[in-house]
Scaffold this active site. Structure first.
Site, PDB file in Angstrom:
ATOM      1  N   TYR A   1       0.917  -1.367  -0.028  1.00  0.00           N
ATOM      2  CA  TYR A   1       0.015   0.119   0.061  1.00  0.00           C
ATOM      3  C   TYR A   1       0.941   1.415   0.136  1.00  0.00           C
ATOM      4  O   TYR A   1       0.567   2.199   0.759  1.00  0.00           O
ATOM      5  CB  TYR A   1      -0.854   0.148   1.221  1.00  0.00           C
TER       6      TYR A   1
ATOM      7  N   TYR B   1     -14.636  -4.116   2.160  1.00  0.00           N
ATOM      8  CA  TYR B   1     -13.382  -4.465   2.026  1.00  0.00           C
ATOM      9  C   TYR B   1     -13.092  -6.119   2.764  1.00  0.00           C
ATOM     10  O   TYR B   1     -13.561  -6.116   3.825  1.00  0.00           O
ATOM     11  CB  TYR B   1     -12.398  -3.626   2.426  1.00  0.00           C
TER      12      TYR B   1
ATOM     13  N   ASP C   1     -17.572 -11.111   8.145  1.00  0.00           N
ATOM     14  CA  ASP C   1     -16.322 -11.065   8.348  1.00  0.00           C
ATOM     15  C   ASP C   1     -15.725 -10.106   9.448  1.00  0.00           C
ATOM     16  O   ASP C   1     -15.982  -8.702   9.290  1.00  0.00           O
ATOM     17  CB  ASP C   1     -15.640 -10.233   6.752  1.00  0.00           C
TER      18      ASP C   1
ATOM     19  N   LYS D   1      -6.381 -10.948  12.089  1.00  0.00           N
ATOM     20  CA  LYS D   1      -5.841  -9.759  12.801  1.00  0.00           C
ATOM     21  C   LYS D   1      -5.626  -9.833  14.441  1.00  0.00           C
ATOM     22  O   LYS D   1      -4.587 -10.205  14.792  1.00  0.00           O
ATOM     23  CB  LYS D   1      -6.678  -8.567  12.524  1.00  0.00           C
TER      24      LYS D   1
HETATM   25  C1  LIG Z   1     -12.865  -6.746   7.145  1.00  0.00           C
HETATM   26  C2  LIG Z   1     -11.389  -7.211   6.463  1.00  0.00           C
HETATM   27  N1  LIG Z   1     -11.472  -8.435   6.081  1.00  0.00           N
HETATM   28  C3  LIG Z   1     -10.264  -9.045   5.438  1.00  0.00           C
HETATM   29  C4  LIG Z   1      -9.022  -8.403   5.457  1.00  0.00           C
HETATM   30  C5  LIG Z   1      -7.922  -8.896   5.065  1.00  0.00           C
HETATM   31  O1  LIG Z   1      -7.069  -9.349   6.074  1.00  0.00           O
HETATM   32  P1  LIG Z   1      -5.482  -9.549   5.754  1.00  0.00           P
HETATM   33  O2  LIG Z   1      -4.801  -8.137   5.291  1.00  0.00           O
HETATM   34  O3  LIG Z   1      -4.874 -10.100   6.957  1.00  0.00           O
HETATM   35  O4  LIG Z   1      -5.250 -10.261   4.553  1.00  0.00           O
HETATM   36  C6  LIG Z   1      -8.981  -6.943   6.154  1.00  0.00           C
HETATM   37  C7  LIG Z   1      -7.742  -6.269   6.406  1.00  0.00           C
HETATM   38  O5  LIG Z   1      -7.728  -5.030   6.593  1.00  0.00           O
HETATM   39  C8  LIG Z   1     -10.468  -6.576   6.725  1.00  0.00           C
HETATM   40  O6  LIG Z   1     -10.383  -5.277   7.316  1.00  0.00           O
END
Ligand SMILES: Cc1ncc(COP(=O)(O)O)c(C=O)c1O
Length: 451
Positions: A16, A146, A252, A281
């Site tokens: 990024y 996202y 998610d 995370k």
């Molecule tokens: C809601 C959500 N799902 C999936 C992801 C993807 O996670 P990663 O960066 O560990 O691949 C993120 C990353 O910011 C996220 O905020």
């Protein structure tokens, strides 16, 4: 330039990042971290106000987490997870099932948020294949959503800035306008609305449900889309619609999980039961890569058959269920209990939300929104018209650089300055950070008067 940074620029391509910017603004060489602070090699510190991309939970270098790593390393570092298993993964799966919504009974391990999402999408897709509904192969998701940067996760994403270039690679999926109250898609006011925007989702489901495998949604906070916080009622209705139209509900919780919103999981605000749930995370308190996709007995059973029936889920990752990462996740769950973390969060949240209030008076602040330890300030050119700043104006970069001068890591998402505090943040730290951020905005926009 520091010789390490010279080597960094020679060898590393950062995520990024427009690498050309690094010539003027090289990355900061970080050498240690404690609690909410990161320290560079020059002895400066910065407040990690965004939990190192929303993953740090209990503060950096928590002694219990370090201990868990050391202890696990003494016995087992890693083992393939097909044909072999280990206690840390078994224990963690059992504990996750106990704290996530009712009905989730199986845990599939992977190693980051995107893979947790890919797993959920593929599980849902194959469920319908395995059960004879082969036409159900598309997904539905929200604008501003996202879900990660892999091709599948991007296909269900709705943040054009990140993914538009890759659109030709996406599988087709349906998108509906997000419940973005500040910019309501059905022109209502939140104070008086009855979540009329849900009709947009229902309309699409009514028409297309026979083609749809699942609805994937970030519960309550469209995080990367701009920390858009939406009402729990929307999520509740969306869950009901998923049932009504016979599609899976994938939650998610990669960003919102593990206390960030004030509850362990954001979906608790809506009291709903998903068919699949993605966690990553904060699962390891942001220390090691680990992710899980949880699902129901019903979905699991659709794959459970003699091998010649061809129902096996052929999916996996080398580091699935890494024992060190699992041990860390177990330690993190223990910290939640022993340090009564959610109780502490409940006590600091009012101070945080109150502290955000004064940002509303700044001339270019369109909206301030907050949930738990997530707070966002949406900047606009004109409060009346809500006109956003253009990408070319690069206000985010301006704020980021000013933030560093105030010892704050602020990385605006487009026009949205936000805080995503680790759960260990203290009252005093919140006050210092908010005062610093206020100053950053004043300087960035050349506002002289004190508000
Ligand atoms: C809601 C959500 N799902 C999936 C992801 C993807 O996670 P990663 O960066 O560990 O691949 C993120 C990353 O910011 C996220 O905020």
């Amino acid at each position: 330039m520091d010789s390490w940074l010279r080597k960094d620029s020679k060898y590393i391509w950062h995520p990024y990042t427009q690498m050309k910017d690094c010539r003027k603004t090289p990355p900061i060489l970080i050498e240690k971290a404690r609690g909410i602070k990161l320290y560079d090699t020059q002895g400066n510190f910065f407040y990690d106000t965004i939990s190192s991309w929303w993953c740090n939970v209990h503060g950096h270098n928590h002694p219990r987490i370090k201990k868990a790593i050391e202890k696990q390393l003494k016995s087992l570092d890693h083992v393939l997870f097909a044909g072999f298993t280990h206690r840390p993964a078994i224990l963690l799966a059992e504990k996750l099932i106990a704290i996530t919504p009712k009905g989730l009974s199986k845990v599939f391990f992977s190693d980051n948020g995107s893979t947790a999402v890919e797993t959920a999408l593929k599980m849902s897709f194959q469920y319908w294949q395995n059960t004879g509904r082969k036409e159900k192969k598309k997904f539905i998701s929200l604008d501003y959503a996202y879900h990660g940067d892999t091709i599948g996760a991007m296909s269900v994403g709705g943040v054009d800035l990140f993914s538009k270039k890759f659109r030709p690679l996406f599988f087709p999926s349906f998108k509906v306008p997000a419940p973005y109250c500040y910019r309501c898609p059905v022109a209502k006011q939140r104070a008086s609305c009855s979540i009329e925007c849900i009709s947009l989702l229902e309309k699409m489901l009514k028409k297309k449900n026979s083609e749809i495998a699942a609805l994937i949604i970030e519960p309550l906070v469209l995080a990367a889309g701009g920390m858009i916080i939406y009402p729990a009622e929307y999520l509740k209705y969306a869950s009901k619609l998923a049932r009504k139209y016979n599609i899976h509900l994938i939650l998610d919780e990669v960003a919102t999980g593990f206390g960030r919103t004030g509850k362990m999981f954001a979906c608790e605000y809506a009291n709903i039961q998903p068919d699949l749930m993605c966690l990553a995370k904060g699962l390891t308190s942001g220390t090691l890569p680990l992710a899980v996709t949880l699902t129901t007995e019903k979905i699991y059973r659709a794959f459970y058959a003699d091998v010649e029936k061809k129902k096996t889920f052929y999916h996996g990752h080398t580091f699935s269920g890494n024992p060190i990462a699992c041990s860390v996740a177990l330690a993190s769950l223990e910290i939640f209990k022993q340090e009564k973390v959610l109780g502490r969060v409940e006590r600091v949240v009012p101070r945080f939300h109150q502290g955000l209030e004064r940002f509303k008076d700044l001339p270019f602040v369109g909206e301030v929104r907050a949930l738990g330890l997530i707070g966002a300030i949406e900047l606009v050119k004109d409060k009346k018209t809500k006109q956003p700043f253009s990408l070319q104006e690069r206000i985010g970069q301006r704020i980021y650089l000013q933030g560093l001068k105030q010892k704050l890591i602020l990385r605006p998402l487009g026009n949205v300055v936000y805080f995503y505090f680790p759960l260990c943040v203290k009252d005093k730290e919140i006050t210092t950070i908010l005062n610093g951020a206020f100053k950053v905005l004043q300087i960035s926009f050349n506002i002289k008067r004190q508000l």
